[in-house]
Scaffold this motif. Sequence first.
Motif, PDB file in Angstrom:
ATOM      1  N   ALA A 159     -12.353  91.034  21.827  1.00 16.14           N
ATOM      2  CA  ALA A 159     -12.071  91.333  20.438  1.00 16.14           C
ATOM      3  C   ALA A 159     -11.065  90.342  19.882  1.00 16.14           C
ATOM      4  O   ALA A 159     -10.345  89.668  20.637  1.00 16.14           O
ATOM      5  CB  ALA A 159     -11.535  92.758  20.317  1.00 16.14           C
ATOM      6  N   ALA A 160     -10.999  90.249  18.549  1.00 16.57           N
ATOM      7  CA  ALA A 160     -10.135  89.246  17.910  1.00 16.57           C
ATOM      8  C   ALA A 160      -8.686  89.383  18.354  1.00 16.57           C
ATOM      9  O   ALA A 160      -8.004  88.377  18.605  1.00 16.57           O
ATOM     10  CB  ALA A 160     -10.241  89.376  16.384  1.00 16.57           C
ATOM     11  N   GLY A 161      -8.194  90.611  18.468  1.00 17.86           N
ATOM     12  CA  GLY A 161      -6.813  90.799  18.901  1.00 17.86           C
ATOM     13  C   GLY A 161      -6.565  90.292  20.308  1.00 17.86           C
ATOM     14  O   GLY A 161      -5.506  89.712  20.598  1.00 17.86           O
ATOM     15  N   GLN A 162      -7.524  90.482  21.180  1.00 22.23           N
ATOM     16  CA  GLN A 162      -7.409  89.964  22.546  1.00 22.23           C
ATOM     17  C   GLN A 162      -7.400  88.452  22.567  1.00 22.23           C
ATOM     18  O   GLN A 162      -6.635  87.830  23.314  1.00 22.23           O
ATOM     19  CB  GLN A 162      -8.568  90.494  23.403  1.00 22.23           C
ATOM     20  CG  GLN A 162      -8.563  91.997  23.621  1.00 22.23           C
ATOM     21  CD  GLN A 162      -9.814  92.472  24.333  1.00 22.23           C
ATOM     22  OE1 GLN A 162     -10.927  92.111  23.953  1.00 22.23           O
ATOM     23  NE2 GLN A 162      -9.632  93.256  25.367  1.00 22.23           N
ATOM     24  N   ARG A 163      -8.245  87.849  21.720  1.00 25.97           N
ATOM     25  CA  ARG A 163      -8.274  86.385  21.678  1.00 25.97           C
ATOM     26  C   ARG A 163      -6.964  85.823  21.136  1.00 25.97           C
ATOM     27  O   ARG A 163      -6.449  84.820  21.637  1.00 25.97           O
ATOM     28  CB  ARG A 163      -9.463  85.901  20.833  1.00 25.97           C
ATOM     29  CG  ARG A 163     -10.826  86.324  21.377  1.00 25.97           C
ATOM     30  CD  ARG A 163     -11.966  85.536  20.742  1.00 25.97           C
ATOM     31  NE  ARG A 163     -11.990  85.634  19.307  1.00 25.97           N
ATOM     32  CZ  ARG A 163     -12.679  86.555  18.616  1.00 25.97           C
ATOM     33  NH1 ARG A 163     -13.358  87.488  19.254  1.00 25.97           N
ATOM     34  NH2 ARG A 163     -12.659  86.553  17.293  1.00 25.97           N
ATOM     35  N   ARG A 164      -6.433  86.461  20.093  1.00 28.23           N
ATOM     36  CA  ARG A 164      -5.153  85.987  19.550  1.00 28.23           C
ATOM     37  C   ARG A 164      -4.052  86.079  20.593  1.00 28.23           C
ATOM     38  O   ARG A 164      -3.232  85.155  20.732  1.00 28.23           O
ATOM     39  CB  ARG A 164      -4.792  86.823  18.311  1.00 28.23           C
ATOM     40  CG  ARG A 164      -5.627  86.500  17.081  1.00 28.23           C
ATOM     41  CD  ARG A 164      -5.013  87.073  15.826  1.00 28.23           C
ATOM     42  NE  ARG A 164      -5.048  88.536  15.828  1.00 28.23           N
ATOM     43  CZ  ARG A 164      -6.051  89.255  15.313  1.00 28.23           C
ATOM     44  NH1 ARG A 164      -7.093  88.637  14.764  1.00 28.23           N
ATOM     45  NH2 ARG A 164      -6.013  90.573  15.339  1.00 28.23           N
TER      46      ARG A 164
END
Length: 329
Positions: free
Chosen positions: A318-323
């Motif tokens: 998910a985007a939060g994990q990638r950030r």
Amino acid sequence: MNPPHQRPPQRQAAAKSAPASPLHPRNRHQGRYDLTRLVAADPALRAHLVRTPAGSQSIDFSNPVAVRELNRALLASDYGIAHWDIPEGYLCPPVPGRVDYLHGLADLLAADAGGSVPRGPALRVLDVGVGANCIYPLLGQAEYGWSFVGSDIDAGALQSAGANVRANGLQDVIELRKQHARGQLFEGVLRPDDHFHLTLCNPPFHTSAKEAAQGSQRKVRNLGGAASPRGKAPALNFGGQANELWCTGGEASFLRRMVRESVDVQAQVLWFSSLVAKREHLADLHRQLAKAGAVEVREVGMAQGNKQSRFLAWSFHAAGQRRAALRGD
């Protein structure tokens, strides 16, 4: 980078696509080549200059030697890659299109990093099928300072790629690995402690040697060159060995295999990606990715002259994990 090892929720974000467009705004190769500047960087290119019917200077793009010399000049003048060569017959990729792929991938990372492209050797990229030319690691290191691992099944290609890496003093940031298992893409290359922010690939897109030869004949004719005599393989302007040009099942089979294998190593990679030469393969790939549990899929259009291309990228994070992974959390 230590991405989370838990499997994210089994959903797929809406695929985001962009129409094919001119070269990326950061691409150094907008407009016509400045042949005067390129000859100054590589005097050997002068021997391959020709006069077009309109009276301007160009090179003979149907001549593989001229194309190779043009690449050498571009790499030297625009990227500081002083030494580059490939054995005769190996794939000689067009630099503008290859660097466009890298710029598109950089934009994916920027979207996860507050709008700024992550730079420097802490950003790790896996090039699946690095080839004798080693073009993506050389360009990606020059443009963004990223570090690369390049894999290939062809020992001769790795030998040539290694010579290019050593000649430019890049052994600390470009590593080459042999893929010993024919038919495998990630297994046998990724080590248990490996983590990559990106993978990239230029897959073979023909289904047979005969299909590859027919495609090369068409390309030569389109470039104004003479067709080869019946029964004789055409001289390829951009070259290419068998494993670079075709595989059983062609591009569609190769990319389905990549999607399947990406599931097994999803904890080690933020974004998987590949060029997709044939638009008709996209719908099936989107279905395969949804079934595999990818949480985000991006389809990015590219164009160079009249040629339309694109790459497909997918992530199981998910985007939060990638950030968080890009911040080093």
